[in-house]
Design an enzyme around this catalytic site. Structure first.
Site, PDB file in Angstrom:
ATOM      1  N   ARG A 182       3.555  -1.366  10.888  1.00 35.45           N
ATOM      2  CA  ARG A 182       3.300  -2.768  10.271  1.00 35.45           C
ATOM      3  C   ARG A 182       4.293  -2.532   9.174  1.00 35.45           C
ATOM      4  O   ARG A 182       4.147  -1.611   8.417  1.00 35.45           O
ATOM      5  CB  ARG A 182       2.029  -3.097  10.121  1.00 35.45           C
ATOM      6  CG  ARG A 182       1.993  -4.439   9.681  1.00 35.45           C
ATOM      7  CD  ARG A 182       0.633  -5.186   9.418  1.00 35.45           C
ATOM      8  NE  ARG A 182       0.583  -6.458   9.796  1.00 35.45           N
ATOM      9  CZ  ARG A 182      -0.496  -7.222   9.346  1.00 35.45           C
ATOM     10  NH1 ARG A 182      -1.410  -6.586   8.444  1.00 35.45           N
ATOM     11  NH2 ARG A 182      -0.600  -8.364   9.641  1.00 35.45           N
ATOM     12  N   TYR A 236       0.739  -1.311  -0.141  1.00 33.09           N
ATOM     13  CA  TYR A 236      -0.074   0.126  -0.012  1.00 33.09           C
ATOM     14  C   TYR A 236       0.948   1.126  -0.089  1.00 33.09           C
ATOM     15  O   TYR A 236       2.136   1.167  -0.293  1.00 33.09           O
ATOM     16  CB  TYR A 236      -1.012  -0.143   1.178  1.00 33.09           C
ATOM     17  CG  TYR A 236      -2.049  -1.150   1.054  1.00 33.09           C
ATOM     18  CD1 TYR A 236      -2.583  -1.460  -0.264  1.00 33.09           C
ATOM     19  CD2 TYR A 236      -2.096  -2.185   2.009  1.00 33.09           C
ATOM     20  CE1 TYR A 236      -3.534  -2.168  -0.197  1.00 33.09           C
ATOM     21  CE2 TYR A 236      -2.883  -3.362   1.903  1.00 33.09           C
ATOM     22  CZ  TYR A 236      -3.717  -3.524   0.592  1.00 33.09           C
ATOM     23  OH  TYR A 236      -4.672  -4.294   0.390  1.00 33.09           O
TER      24      TYR A 236
END
Length: 366
Positions: free
Chosen positions: A227, A180
């Site tokens: 993350r 992403y």
């Protein structure tokens, strides 16, 4: 069992090390409001002193990449999440929210006024987008962000962090993984820029740390996790020197003293197999590689069995283990793991979309 030994993470005294990771379920309304069943779903999986990381949640309309995923940028979305955090806190659980911008892994049909998805550079990903009206269609070539547009995205992260606090979360996780937007800036297959956000490792990591700084204006750094997914090629992502890149990033995150580092390992078939029939990875290889660069708590996620989780914890390569599909199918997963009880198998046909079936109806131990 090491899985059930206590651990201090930021200001939180966790009772065990079994973490529910972010799990996209695509059950929100078209306006990004969490499902009316979400409070039941998360409440079922909450335990005293256990950590839940809420599913990936878009920081803006631009950040959306899939139908019916939740947001955290409107009052109605905040109100929906307040029901969820209330249910988790009633069980004594700790809940973070994962802040998400998908970047180029979207489609113009999901964007405001049919705009193109955005990315560091105009590089079209291989594969197909998931759209609400057309099903799976090829990804489009994204719009390369101007610097002023990058600043707007940083502001969106700051606002989303403030809304997460209003919604009652205990902290937030910055999603820099799975191909992403933030990982698109990090890795050189997708980042072809020649300005201050491209080229060197330091420049490609700039956006991640500017986002972290913006979120830290809202939350104490000890309530912010990050993350990452080194060596991950999901979303047609890749870097020419991932060890150099992620060594730099993890060392800087360590200096920042974030709450935890959440690393994604390679998947195994254990999560979809019968309990105990597949052991999964013997050790957390990605976590092992970057452990020397990060002094805080590390969560590893990716196909762990109870045995391989214990092995990784005993080797001190990780501090917590996130179980994805097993948490979908077992609302009482920590109890089952502690007792050595059989696990329900996850029904993959109900992972995405729908209502209560495959969401809140999995059986618990009597």
């Amino acid at each position: 069992m090491r899985l059930f030994s206590p651990l201090k993470v930021g200001p939180f005294n966790l009772e065990h090390r079994v973490v529910m990771p972010p799990l996209t379920r695509m059950r929100a309304s078209a306006d990004g409001v969490p499902s009316p069943f979400a409070a039941v779903y998360y409440g079922q999986r909450a335990t005293e002193g256990g950590l839940i990381i809420g599913e990936a949640t878009q920081i803006s309309r631009q950040g959306q990449g899939y139908p019916q995923t939740p947001g955290i940028f409107t009052a109605a979305q905040v109100a929906g999440w307040q029901e969820v955090t209330r249910a988790v806190h009633e069980k004594g659980g700790v809940m973070f929210l994962q802040l998400w911008h998908v970047g180029r892994i979207s489609h113009s049909s999901l964007q405001e006024n049919g705009a193109l998805p955005v990315a560091p550079s105009a590089v079209r990903p291989a594969g197909n987008a998931f759209t609400p009206s057309f099903g799976r269609v090829p990804f489009e070539t994204p719009h390369a962000l101007e610097v002023v547009e990058i600043q707007k995205i940083i502001s969106d992260y700051r606002n989303a962090a403030a809304h997460a606090k209003e919604a009652g979360f205990d902290g937030v996780e910055v999603h820099g993984a799975n191909g992403y937007l933030l990982q698109q800036f990090l890795e050189d297959k997708t980042n072809r820029r020649i300005d201050s956000y491209g080229g060197t490792v330091e420049n490609r990591a700039r956006l991640l740390f500017e986002v972290l700084d913006a979120v830290a204006e809202v939350w104490p750094i000890e309530r912010i996790g990050v993350r990452l997914s080194p060596y991950c090629q999901v979303g047609d992502i890749e870097d020419s020197n991932p060890e150099e890149l992620y060594s730099y990033v993890t060392e800087r995150l360590s200096v920042e003293r974030i709450s935890y580092l959440h690393l994604i390992e390679s998947q195994t078939s254990w999560a979809t197999a019968s309990a105990g029939s597949v052991k999964g990875p013997s050790l957390a290889s990605v976590a092992s590689l970057f452990r020397p660069h990060f002094t805080g708590p590390i969560i590893a996620s990716g196909g762990f069995s109870p045995d391989s989780a214990e092995e990784a914890l005993k080797a001190d390569t990780v501090d917590m283990i996130a179980f994805g599909r097993p948490f979908i199918a077992n609302p009482d997963l920590p109890r089952r793991l502690q007792l050595g009880a059989a696990l329900n198998l996850a029904d993959s046909s109900t992972f995405y979309g729908g209502g209560e079936k495959g969401y809140t109806d999995y059986p618990r131990l009597v």
